[in-house]
Design an enzyme around this catalytic site. Sequence first.
Site, PDB file in Angstrom:
ATOM      1  N   LEU A 129      75.144  29.522 103.132  1.00  0.00           N
ATOM      2  CA  LEU A 129      74.547  28.104 103.757  1.00  0.00           C
ATOM      3  C   LEU A 129      74.270  27.437 102.463  1.00  0.00           C
ATOM      4  O   LEU A 129      73.138  27.030 101.363  1.00  0.00           O
ATOM      5  CB  LEU A 129      73.114  28.282 104.433  1.00  0.00           C
ATOM      6  N   ASP A 130      75.433  26.317 101.360  1.00  0.00           N
ATOM      7  CA  ASP A 130      75.454  25.754 100.896  1.00  0.00           C
ATOM      8  C   ASP A 130      74.064  23.814 101.319  1.00  0.00           C
ATOM      9  O   ASP A 130      75.335  23.803 102.350  1.00  0.00           O
ATOM     10  CB  ASP A 130      76.957  25.210 100.554  1.00  0.00           C
ATOM     11  N   ILE A 131      73.165  23.979 101.032  1.00  0.00           N
ATOM     12  CA  ILE A 131      71.849  23.045 100.900  1.00  0.00           C
ATOM     13  C   ILE A 131      71.933  21.969  99.668  1.00  0.00           C
ATOM     14  O   ILE A 131      71.655  22.256  99.254  1.00  0.00           O
ATOM     15  CB  ILE A 131      71.306  23.566 101.168  1.00  0.00           C
ATOM     16  N   TYR A 142      75.892  21.363 103.506  1.00  0.00           N
ATOM     17  CA  TYR A 142      77.306  20.848 102.921  1.00  0.00           C
ATOM     18  C   TYR A 142      78.764  22.129 102.911  1.00  0.00           C
ATOM     19  O   TYR A 142      77.756  23.477 102.839  1.00  0.00           O
ATOM     20  CB  TYR A 142      77.626  20.268 101.548  1.00  0.00           C
ATOM     21  N   ASN A 172      72.297  28.808  99.260  1.00  0.00           N
ATOM     22  CA  ASN A 172      72.334  28.164  97.877  1.00  0.00           C
ATOM     23  C   ASN A 172      72.600  26.971  98.314  1.00  0.00           C
ATOM     24  O   ASN A 172      72.522  26.162  98.126  1.00  0.00           O
ATOM     25  CB  ASN A 172      74.008  28.786  97.627  1.00  0.00           C
TER      26      ASN A 172
END
Length: 257
Positions: A129-131, A142, A172
């Site tokens: 999970l790109d956060i 995102y 992340n």
Amino acid sequence: MLRPRIIPSLLLHDKGLVKTVNFKAPKYVGDPINAVRIFNEKQVDELAFFDIDATTLNREPDYVLIEKLANQSRMPLCYGGGVKTVEQAQKIFGLGIEKIALSSAVIQNPELVTQIADRVGSQSVIVVLDIKKKLFGGYEVYTHNGKKATGINPIKFAQELEQLGAGEIIINSIDQDGVMKGYDLNLIDKIAEVISIPLTVLGGAGSMRDVEKVIERHGVIGVAAGSLFVFKGPYKAVLINYPTLTEKNRVFKIHLK
């Protein structure tokens, strides 16, 4: 006994290794095959590769490069980038990769987690999970290298992913990426509270003390870093490095206190 894991996270771009800051301005830092060989000698706990081109260019994973990486590696290897189907995942596992990291495809099709876990087991299915922090508080997931907002709350989504069969979550932080000023401890706390599967954190490590802070708070956890293991010194000279066995043992003792 389970212990924390310290994991170099390496970005693949144009078949080379790069490092970004806030997911932007990729800087070339070396050859991926050579990096694997060096990390072999340093007895790394685990190694993660993320192809940052595959999703944005809408192409398949680079199976030839993945096979070369797997053949060279003497440590567990995680690969992410461009995986959209069960068949692609199975092909990558067949090349010798131990873990598949899913990201954008899961936003479009959350059931993909269950489908792959049913075939290979949850322990091999990771979701990244790109956060990014929201302007007025809270967090948002995102995709597409931090360019596309999804409107998804990462805390709630992490719970859903566990129920779907994910074996591990990697969070992340886009805001902390490459800044080397420490992890987003608040974000880590919020997600660690709501899931029971292994959690790995990425984005922000500038020193081993940053790694220690996470382990002090959460014990058995995966702590990943990019810049910390490819740069050295105040001028960020490119030098692949990793804690010595003595340094790792000192850090690992923290979670036993």
